[in-house]
Design an enzyme around this catalytic site. Sequence first.
Site, PDB file in Angstrom:
ATOM      1  N   ARG A 156       0.853  -1.182   0.000  1.00  0.00           N
ATOM      2  CA  ARG A 156       0.000   0.000   0.000  1.00  0.00           C
ATOM      3  C   ARG A 156       0.890   1.234   0.000  1.00  0.00           C
ATOM      4  NH1 ARG A 156      -2.170  -3.533   3.945  1.00  0.00           N
ATOM      5  NH2 ARG A 156      -4.320  -4.213   3.517  1.00  0.00           N
ATOM      6  N   LYS A 181      -2.035  -2.342   7.341  1.00  0.00           N
ATOM      7  CA  LYS A 181      -3.349  -1.867   7.771  1.00  0.00           C
ATOM      8  C   LYS A 181      -3.711  -2.540   9.090  1.00  0.00           C
ATOM      9  CE  LYS A 181      -7.866  -0.858   5.766  1.00  0.00           C
ATOM     10  NZ  LYS A 181      -8.744  -1.062   4.576  1.00  0.00           N
ATOM     11  N   HIS A 259      -2.251   2.604  -5.540  1.00  0.00           N
ATOM     12  CA  HIS A 259      -3.168   1.472  -5.346  1.00  0.00           C
ATOM     13  C   HIS A 259      -3.409   0.720  -6.649  1.00  0.00           C
ATOM     14  CE1 HIS A 259      -5.550   4.995  -6.467  1.00  0.00           C
ATOM     15  NE2 HIS A 259      -6.340   4.166  -7.092  1.00  0.00           N
ATOM     16  N   ARG A 262      -1.078  -2.142  -6.776  1.00  0.00           N
ATOM     17  CA  ARG A 262      -1.485  -3.185  -5.830  1.00  0.00           C
ATOM     18  C   ARG A 262      -2.668  -3.982  -6.375  1.00  0.00           C
ATOM     19  NH1 ARG A 262      -1.684  -4.722  -0.297  1.00  0.00           N
ATOM     20  NH2 ARG A 262      -3.802  -4.919   0.534  1.00  0.00           N
ATOM     21  N   HIS A 285      -4.887  -8.879   3.708  1.00  0.00           N
ATOM     22  CA  HIS A 285      -6.306  -8.655   4.010  1.00  0.00           C
ATOM     23  C   HIS A 285      -6.711  -9.448   5.244  1.00  0.00           C
ATOM     24  CE1 HIS A 285      -7.279  -7.579  -0.460  1.00  0.00           C
ATOM     25  NE2 HIS A 285      -6.848  -6.540   0.225  1.00  0.00           N
ATOM     26  N   TYR A 294     -11.343  -9.052  -6.310  1.00  0.00           N
ATOM     27  CA  TYR A 294     -10.547  -9.255  -7.516  1.00  0.00           C
ATOM     28  C   TYR A 294     -11.138 -10.329  -8.424  1.00  0.00           C
ATOM     29  CZ  TYR A 294      -7.495  -6.234  -4.966  1.00  0.00           C
ATOM     30  OH  TYR A 294      -7.006  -5.147  -4.273  1.00  0.00           O
TER      31      TYR A 294
END
Length: 307
Positions: A156, A181, A259, A262, A285, A294
């Site tokens: 990220r 994150k 992004h 990514r 994630h 995706y």
Amino acid sequence: MTALFTKVYEQEVLNYKTHLEILGYSPLTVKEKYLYLKAFFSYLEEHKIFVLEEIESKDIAGYYKALQQKISAVTGAPLTGESIQGRMRIIQKYFSYLIETGILKKDPASAFIFSSETQVRERVIFTQQQIRELYGVSRNLQERTILNLAYGCGLRVGELVRINREDLNLQENVVIVEKGKNNKRRLIPITEKVKEELQAFIFSIEDERSIGSSQALFYNTENRRMQAGSFVRILKNMLLKTESGKKMPAETLRKIGMHTLRHSIATHLLENGMSLERIRCFLGHDHIETTEIYTHIHTDQLKNITR
């Protein structure tokens, strides 16, 4: 969570848990899906529905409305729209599983479309050829290192900003993301070629940065830690040097950011056959539903891209 009283429901959540484990989902993902399905069955019991065949679309709609009124035990605030949509997608996938295994003949959830905000937002995805073009026009080690980390490692933009030289464990061929994150730490394996290029980049900046100063990997022209805007400018400057970038509409170009790299590597890994669970771990994630975005991109958006 309150125990289920209906033996059918109790057995169903266990069966589905085993099904997910066989598919290779991580223990955390299996537990999440198991608990959310159990909560749905608990709602059905409260409304006197005790048989799978009796579940109707109106019952699923009722549960959706109930979630909108639910207060999170963690935050003390109402559930977010994305959280609600994620829970409903879990239930919808469960019913698809019942249809596939022949347990049910009719899917009561088939009429619903549960999409997170991130799903419906349009995403720009580079093709694999466009990525090759970007590498082809990279004119220095810094640009190539940015591509290696933002695309090759799926970092990220905030992770790019925070990364330090010490986070590159080149002896073990891994990049360490100390605080992704939600402060989640992850390790990303790299190839020998990427390792060599990272080594060359680090060597090139060692003479310019004193040992006692900041250990940042990327610096701006003012000799400070590079920020998000600088990364984006470098990417767009590289893109405009490529043949595909020169032809890109201004509206599309405005949507390009770090992004984009990514999202592109995630989509390309899916195209090349990597499982969603492995992509989830690669991207860091917490939930498989985030990674499933995706799948949507791959089937609906990429089919319109000329390679």
